[in-house]
Design a protein around this motif. Structure first.
Motif, PDB file in Angstrom:
ATOM      1  N   UNK A 189      33.646  -6.715  99.484  1.00  0.00           N
ATOM      2  CA  UNK A 189      32.975  -6.859  98.195  1.00  0.00           C
ATOM      3  C   UNK A 189      33.090  -8.298  97.697  1.00  0.00           C
ATOM      4  N   UNK A 190      32.018  -8.808  97.147  1.00  0.00           N
ATOM      5  CA  UNK A 190      32.012 -10.181  96.643  1.00  0.00           C
ATOM      6  C   UNK A 190      32.786 -10.313  95.340  1.00  0.00           C
ATOM      7  N   UNK A 191      32.973  -9.216  94.617  1.00  0.00           N
ATOM      8  CA  UNK A 191      33.570  -9.272  93.288  1.00  0.00           C
ATOM      9  C   UNK A 191      34.823  -8.393  93.227  1.00  0.00           C
ATOM     10  N   UNK A 192      35.631  -8.643  92.224  1.00  0.00           N
ATOM     11  CA  UNK A 192      36.771  -7.785  91.946  1.00  0.00           C
ATOM     12  C   UNK A 192      36.618  -7.221  90.542  1.00  0.00           C
ATOM     13  N   UNK A 193      36.839  -5.939  90.415  1.00  0.00           N
ATOM     14  CA  UNK A 193      36.656  -5.247  89.145  1.00  0.00           C
ATOM     15  C   UNK A 193      37.973  -4.648  88.669  1.00  0.00           C
ATOM     16  N   UNK A 194      38.144  -4.617  87.371  1.00  0.00           N
ATOM     17  CA  UNK A 194      39.208  -3.809  86.768  1.00  0.00           C
ATOM     18  C   UNK A 194      38.795  -3.490  85.330  1.00  0.00           C
TER      19      UNK A 194
END
Length: 475
Positions: free
Chosen positions: A264-269
């Motif tokens: 994944x290109x992004x990190x989410x939280x």
């Protein structure tokens, strides 16, 4: 050969008065960076707050798309660094979209297609970058404007289906009054995910994403080019690279921007500065109860109740103001076809030519009065055209216009018969020619009566009386 599989992500700017998480105004055409706000710029000590109107607008679209609505409103951080994102992250709804499992039915070449929509989520827009050869300028006016993103399942197979879906979705966005949805101005834009696979296979080929398409014409051209490009690669036994591409209008080709990584290109939280909000179900349902009549419902009513043609119904629906005006007029006038005829003909042409809205030139009750007189034969088609022009020019109601300019239709049969008898007497040879088979002379006679009465004779009645009197002269 190969089968094309396409999925669509549509971004739509909501026409709220303020931004998604700040009180900054949403207004277009302002000087660069004049609408920036400390919250949208992520200045230290600032905290976002959710725009209730944006949530309401998102729920409107969810209802219109038959979606399951999550009453627990939650947001996530999408972390990445880019100059158009001053915070270094975007507030979105990666894990908890407000709407899921919807659908939209479209029609392509007379065939109904059921489009499944995976989700709809809220987020904030980024700033605008303007690139030059030696530098890039950033305008933060757009940063923080409320967006909804609508994601379909990968079930389209060609550009025609995609364009039909985008047009139908655009109508939904306009008629639910959440957005102008003008692609050329960026208030609606889409990303296309496209891959090819062997016909009959169940898996998916390597996906290529085409970013930020801003017109239906470009969508069609980009998809058609990309299908051809990937087909040629596969036929020559080359792999299709997983890429993000853009459509270049000058070359009419898609151009690689960057390769996609496997991870994944992004990190989410979860967004720590916005606590989850429980939306009352009564409020969610009340939004549904106050939805306006949607395009599909109007289309059905126009055809089955008002007996308009499919083309007439489609033309009306393309302009929401015109469709609204039509609906209001036919509440006061039963001549549905005549109202439509004049609105999508002379009136629409005038509006386009002068860049006006229908309410700029007519009041509903005045237009309805004129259409009733037209339908009842009180004024002819030519006189209707004349009165419409004078109503626009003088801003007065049709009765005042007609009295002032002595516009009325001559319906007195005795007067018309006298005029016709005199005409036929003075054109004896033409009458003889008519009886010998030159029946096109009937139009000439009608024209002469209209000329004699300065266009006020009832053309249908004149035509009928002429036929009767010519027949009598034959015997």
């Amino acid at each position: 050969m190969f089968e094309t599989i396409i999925g669509i992500e549509v971004h739509c700017e909501l026409k709220t008065q303020s931004k998604m998480f700040s009180s900054a105004p949403v207004s277009f055409g302002q000087p660069p960076n004049s609408q920036a706000h400390v919250i949208d710029l992520a200045m230290p000590g600032t905290l976002p707050s959710v725009n209730k109107k944006a949530v309401e607008m998102a729920i409107r679209v969810c209802h219109a798309l038959h979606m399951d609505i999550d009453s627990l409103l939650r947001f996530d951080r999408k972390n990445y660094y880019y100059p158009d994102l001053p915070k270094g992250f975007q507030i979105t709804q990666q894990y908890h979209p407000i709407g899921k499992n919807g659908y939209l039915d479209i029609e392509v070449n007379g065939q109904k297609i059921h489009i499944n929509i995976e989700q709809l989520h809220l987020e904030e827009d980024t700033a605008k970058l303007t690139h030059d050869d030696d530098y890039t300028l950033i305008d933060y006016n757009r940063a923080g404007i409320p967006l909804i993103e609508i994601v379909t399942q990968p079930q389209f197979h060609n550009s025609q289906e995609v364009c039909a879906y985008l047009e139908a979705l655009r109508m939904i966005l306009i008629y639910t009054d959440v957005s102008d949805a003008i692609m050329a101005q960026g208030s609606m834009r889409c990303d296309i995910n496209i891959s090819l696979r062997h016909e009959g296979s169940q898996g998916y080929g390597e996906k290529v994403e085409i970013k930020n398409l801003n017109s239906l014409a470009n969508v069609q051209k980009a998809i058609d080019f990309e299908i051809q490009r990937q087909t040629e690669l596969l036929l020559n036994h080359y792999p299709v690279p997983r890429q993000t591409r853009r459509f270049d209008e000058k070359t009419q080709k898609t151009i690689a921007m960057r390769d996609k990584e496997l991870l994944a290109d992004y990190r989410y939280y979860p967004e720590p500065n916005i606590l989850p909000v429980r939306l009352p179900w009564q409020w969610i349902e009340s939004i549904k109860d106050h939805l306006p009549v949607l395009p599909a419902q109007r289309h059905d009513k126009y055809i089955h109740e008002y007996k308009l043609s499919v083309k007439e119904a489609d033309t009306l629906l393309l302009n929401k103001d015109l469709s609204d005006f039509y609906d209001q007029v036919v509440e006061q006038c039963i001549y549905y076809d005549k109202v439509c005829h004049w609105l999508i003909g002379d009136v629409l042409s005038y509006l386009h030519k002068n860049h006006l809205h229908i309410h700029d030139i007519f009041e509903v009750q005045d237009f309805a009065k004129l259409m009733n007189m037209t339908g009842q034969g009180i004024v002819s088609s030519k006189q209707t055209k004349q009165v419409l022009s004078l109503m626009i020019l003088e801003k007065k109601d049709p009765l005042t216009i007609m009295q002032k300019h002595h516009i009325q239709q001559m319906n007195d049969e005795n007067v018309l018969i006298e005029l016709i008898e005199e005409l036929l007497y003075n054109h004896f040879q033409l009458v003889q020619d008519y009886h010998q088979g030159k029946t096109n002379l009937l139009g000439y006679f009608v024209g002469q009566v209209m000329k004699k009465t300065q266009g006020q004779a009832n053309p249908q009645k004149t035509n009928q009386l002429l036929k009767q009197l010519l027949e009598k002269r034959k015997t």
